[in-house]
Design a protein around this motif. Structure first.
Motif, PDB file in Angstrom:
ATOM      1  N   LYS A 160       9.708   7.825   3.995  1.00  0.00           N
ATOM      2  CA  LYS A 160      10.179   9.091   3.330  1.00  0.00           C
ATOM      3  C   LYS A 160      10.926   8.843   2.195  1.00  0.00           C
ATOM      4  O   LYS A 160      11.645   7.741   1.965  1.00  0.00           O
ATOM      5  N   VAL A 161      10.831   9.559   1.201  1.00  0.00           N
ATOM      6  CA  VAL A 161      11.381   9.668  -0.231  1.00  0.00           C
ATOM      7  C   VAL A 161      12.136  10.947  -0.246  1.00  0.00           C
ATOM      8  O   VAL A 161      11.538  11.684  -0.191  1.00  0.00           O
ATOM      9  N   ASN A 162      13.263  10.785  -0.202  1.00  0.00           N
ATOM     10  CA  ASN A 162      14.462  11.991  -0.246  1.00  0.00           C
ATOM     11  C   ASN A 162      14.033  12.884   0.755  1.00  0.00           C
ATOM     12  O   ASN A 162      13.762  13.982   0.795  1.00  0.00           O
ATOM     13  N   ASN A 163      13.841  12.336   2.159  1.00  0.00           N
ATOM     14  CA  ASN A 163      13.507  12.940   3.297  1.00  0.00           C
ATOM     15  C   ASN A 163      12.057  13.633   3.432  1.00  0.00           C
ATOM     16  O   ASN A 163      11.931  14.544   4.300  1.00  0.00           O
ATOM     17  N   ALA A 164      11.180  13.163   2.506  1.00  0.00           N
ATOM     18  CA  ALA A 164       9.819  13.861   2.727  1.00  0.00           C
ATOM     19  C   ALA A 164       8.795  12.839   2.256  1.00  0.00           C
ATOM     20  O   ALA A 164       9.078  11.772   1.563  1.00  0.00           O
ATOM     21  N   PHE A 165       7.617  12.825   2.806  1.00  0.00           N
ATOM     22  CA  PHE A 165       6.496  11.811   2.402  1.00  0.00           C
ATOM     23  C   PHE A 165       6.237  12.064   0.924  1.00  0.00           C
ATOM     24  O   PHE A 165       5.886  13.344   0.745  1.00  0.00           O
ATOM     25  N   GLU A 166       5.618  11.273   0.265  1.00  0.00           N
ATOM     26  CA  GLU A 166       5.279  11.425  -1.097  1.00  0.00           C
ATOM     27  C   GLU A 166       3.834  10.528  -1.203  1.00  0.00           C
ATOM     28  O   GLU A 166       4.031   9.553  -0.586  1.00  0.00           O
ATOM     29  N   PRO A 167       3.040  10.886  -1.963  1.00  0.00           N
ATOM     30  CA  PRO A 167       1.889   9.929  -2.236  1.00  0.00           C
ATOM     31  C   PRO A 167       2.341   8.542  -2.739  1.00  0.00           C
ATOM     32  O   PRO A 167       1.583   7.678  -2.202  1.00  0.00           O
ATOM     33  N   SER A 168       3.454   8.222  -3.161  1.00  0.00           N
ATOM     34  CA  SER A 168       3.902   7.024  -3.658  1.00  0.00           C
ATOM     35  C   SER A 168       4.836   6.249  -2.566  1.00  0.00           C
ATOM     36  O   SER A 168       4.985   5.094  -2.487  1.00  0.00           O
ATOM     37  N   PHE A 187      10.187   2.917   8.499  1.00  0.00           N
ATOM     38  CA  PHE A 187       9.186   3.653   8.534  1.00  0.00           C
ATOM     39  C   PHE A 187       9.098   4.932   9.269  1.00  0.00           C
ATOM     40  O   PHE A 187       9.615   4.771  10.433  1.00  0.00           O
ATOM     41  N   ASP A 188       8.233   5.911   9.024  1.00  0.00           N
ATOM     42  CA  ASP A 188       8.102   6.945  10.123  1.00  0.00           C
ATOM     43  C   ASP A 188       6.678   7.266  10.528  1.00  0.00           C
ATOM     44  O   ASP A 188       5.931   6.887   9.509  1.00  0.00           O
ATOM     45  N   TYR A 189       6.551   7.640  11.725  1.00  0.00           N
ATOM     46  CA  TYR A 189       5.187   8.071  11.728  1.00  0.00           C
ATOM     47  C   TYR A 189       4.559   9.057  10.936  1.00  0.00           C
ATOM     48  O   TYR A 189       5.101  10.010  10.445  1.00  0.00           O
ATOM     49  N   PHE A 190       3.137   9.037  10.472  1.00  0.00           N
ATOM     50  CA  PHE A 190       2.678   9.838   9.559  1.00  0.00           C
ATOM     51  C   PHE A 190       1.664  10.540  10.221  1.00  0.00           C
ATOM     52  O   PHE A 190       1.779  11.902  10.699  1.00  0.00           O
ATOM     53  N   LEU A 191       0.550  10.073  10.519  1.00  0.00           N
ATOM     54  CA  LEU A 191      -0.424  10.450  11.409  1.00  0.00           C
ATOM     55  C   LEU A 191      -1.533   9.589  11.877  1.00  0.00           C
ATOM     56  O   LEU A 191      -1.592   8.403  11.378  1.00  0.00           O
ATOM     57  N   GLU A 192      -2.271   9.878  12.873  1.00  0.00           N
ATOM     58  CA  GLU A 192      -3.320   8.914  13.529  1.00  0.00           C
ATOM     59  C   GLU A 192      -4.228   9.007  12.312  1.00  0.00           C
ATOM     60  O   GLU A 192      -4.520   9.933  11.583  1.00  0.00           O
ATOM     61  N   MET A 193      -5.028   7.748  12.001  1.00  0.00           N
ATOM     62  CA  MET A 193      -6.056   7.810  11.059  1.00  0.00           C
ATOM     63  C   MET A 193      -7.106   8.886  11.556  1.00  0.00           C
ATOM     64  O   MET A 193      -7.745   9.409  10.567  1.00  0.00           O
ATOM     65  N   ASN A 194      -7.455   8.982  12.518  1.00  0.00           N
ATOM     66  CA  ASN A 194      -8.638  10.089  12.879  1.00  0.00           C
ATOM     67  C   ASN A 194      -8.376  11.370  12.698  1.00  0.00           C
ATOM     68  O   ASN A 194      -9.238  12.131  12.277  1.00  0.00           O
ATOM     69  N   MET A 218       0.896  -1.265   0.020  1.00  0.00           N
ATOM     70  CA  MET A 218      -0.126  -0.109   0.033  1.00  0.00           C
ATOM     71  C   MET A 218       0.928   1.170  -0.179  1.00  0.00           C
ATOM     72  O   MET A 218       1.981   1.261   0.659  1.00  0.00           O
ATOM     73  N   ASN A 219       0.632   2.350  -0.764  1.00  0.00           N
ATOM     74  CA  ASN A 219       1.161   3.536  -0.701  1.00  0.00           C
ATOM     75  C   ASN A 219       0.342   4.532   0.145  1.00  0.00           C
ATOM     76  O   ASN A 219      -0.554   4.206   0.504  1.00  0.00           O
ATOM     77  N   LEU A 220       1.274   5.642   0.482  1.00  0.00           N
ATOM     78  CA  LEU A 220       0.397   6.634   1.235  1.00  0.00           C
ATOM     79  C   LEU A 220      -0.761   7.159   0.768  1.00  0.00           C
ATOM     80  O   LEU A 220      -1.803   7.581   1.435  1.00  0.00           O
ATOM     81  N   LYS A 221      -0.940   7.470  -0.646  1.00  0.00           N
ATOM     82  CA  LYS A 221      -2.226   7.886  -1.347  1.00  0.00           C
ATOM     83  C   LYS A 221      -3.140   6.909  -0.978  1.00  0.00           C
ATOM     84  O   LYS A 221      -4.272   7.213  -0.652  1.00  0.00           O
ATOM     85  N   GLU A 222      -3.026   5.593  -1.204  1.00  0.00           N
ATOM     86  CA  GLU A 222      -3.875   4.675  -0.785  1.00  0.00           C
ATOM     87  C   GLU A 222      -4.522   4.696   0.468  1.00  0.00           C
ATOM     88  O   GLU A 222      -5.687   4.554   0.935  1.00  0.00           O
ATOM     89  N   ALA A 223      -3.545   4.835   1.621  1.00  0.00           N
ATOM     90  CA  ALA A 223      -3.822   4.836   2.789  1.00  0.00           C
ATOM     91  C   ALA A 223      -4.736   5.928   3.059  1.00  0.00           C
ATOM     92  O   ALA A 223      -5.869   5.811   3.827  1.00  0.00           O
ATOM     93  N   ILE A 224      -4.516   7.119   2.710  1.00  0.00           N
ATOM     94  CA  ILE A 224      -5.195   8.324   2.741  1.00  0.00           C
ATOM     95  C   ILE A 224      -6.683   8.078   2.114  1.00  0.00           C
ATOM     96  O   ILE A 224      -7.472   8.482   2.797  1.00  0.00           O
ATOM     97  N   LEU A 225      -6.624   7.618   1.062  1.00  0.00           N
ATOM     98  CA  LEU A 225      -7.952   7.421   0.241  1.00  0.00           C
ATOM     99  C   LEU A 225      -8.842   6.315   0.929  1.00  0.00           C
ATOM    100  O   LEU A 225     -10.053   6.573   0.793  1.00  0.00           O
ATOM    101  N   GLU A 226      -8.170   5.606   1.582  1.00  0.00           N
ATOM    102  CA  GLU A 226      -8.978   4.538   2.427  1.00  0.00           C
ATOM    103  C   GLU A 226      -9.459   4.791   3.864  1.00  0.00           C
ATOM    104  O   GLU A 226      -9.698   3.885   4.509  1.00  0.00           O
ATOM    105  N   ASN A 227      -9.109   6.069   4.153  1.00  0.00           N
ATOM    106  CA  ASN A 227      -9.341   6.559   5.467  1.00  0.00           C
ATOM    107  C   ASN A 227     -10.535   6.287   6.123  1.00  0.00           C
ATOM    108  O   ASN A 227     -10.698   5.802   7.356  1.00  0.00           O
ATOM    109  N   GLN A 228     -11.700   6.266   5.470  1.00  0.00           N
ATOM    110  CA  GLN A 228     -13.368   6.132   6.017  1.00  0.00           C
ATOM    111  C   GLN A 228     -13.399   4.388   6.348  1.00  0.00           C
ATOM    112  O   GLN A 228     -14.197   4.105   6.861  1.00  0.00           O
ATOM    113  N   ASN A 229     -12.378   3.521   6.037  1.00  0.00           N
ATOM    114  CA  ASN A 229     -12.572   2.020   6.164  1.00  0.00           C
ATOM    115  C   ASN A 229     -12.051   1.813   7.536  1.00  0.00           C
ATOM    116  O   ASN A 229     -12.101   0.749   7.932  1.00  0.00           O
ATOM    117  N   TYR A 230     -11.598   2.806   8.316  1.00  0.00           N
ATOM    118  CA  TYR A 230     -10.922   2.588   9.511  1.00  0.00           C
ATOM    119  C   TYR A 230     -11.807   3.341  10.651  1.00  0.00           C
ATOM    120  O   TYR A 230     -11.588   4.389  10.570  1.00  0.00           O
TER     121      TYR A 230
END
Length: 103
Positions: free
Chosen positions: A27-35, A63-70, A1-13
């Motif tokens: 992180k890609v080059n020290n930053a989060f990317e949709p991929s 991996f790095d912490y991104f955000l809580e799903m809520n 799963m990529n970050l874009k998919e995780a974000i788009l599926e947020n209502q499933n959690y």
């Protein structure tokens, strides 16, 4: 799963009583990317007694912490309600900017 998919599926959690869902991403080059590769983990209340960096090293190394799903759900809802931002790609980019700079 990529970050874009995780974000788009947020209502499933829906957070259960015993904990909450948290998104971790690479992180890609020290930053989060949709991929960026992403993982959604259920953290139990007792997991929050451990520093998040230590939890990450054990349960999703690299991996790095991104955000809580809520938080993603709340932010995503606000973006969708804002008529000025109407494209999914822009919403994802804005959420990533929030996670990196404001969370």
């Amino acid at each position: 799963m990529n970050l874009k998919e995780a974000i788009l599926e947020n209502q499933n959690y829906v957070d259960p009583d015993e904990g909450m869902y948290v998104v971790f991403a690479q992180k890609v080059n020290n930053a989060f990317e949709p991929s960026s590769d992403a993982r959604i983990l259920l953290l139990r209340h007792e997991d929050f007694e451990t520093p998040i960096a230590d939890f990450t090293k054990v349960h999703c190394p690299g991996f790095d912490y991104f955000l809580e799903m809520n938080i993603i759900q709340d932010f995503w809802g606000d973006l969708k309600a804002n008529q000025k931002i109407s494209q999914e790609a822009k919403w994802i980019k804005r959420l990533i900017q929030y996670a990196e700079n404001d969370a």
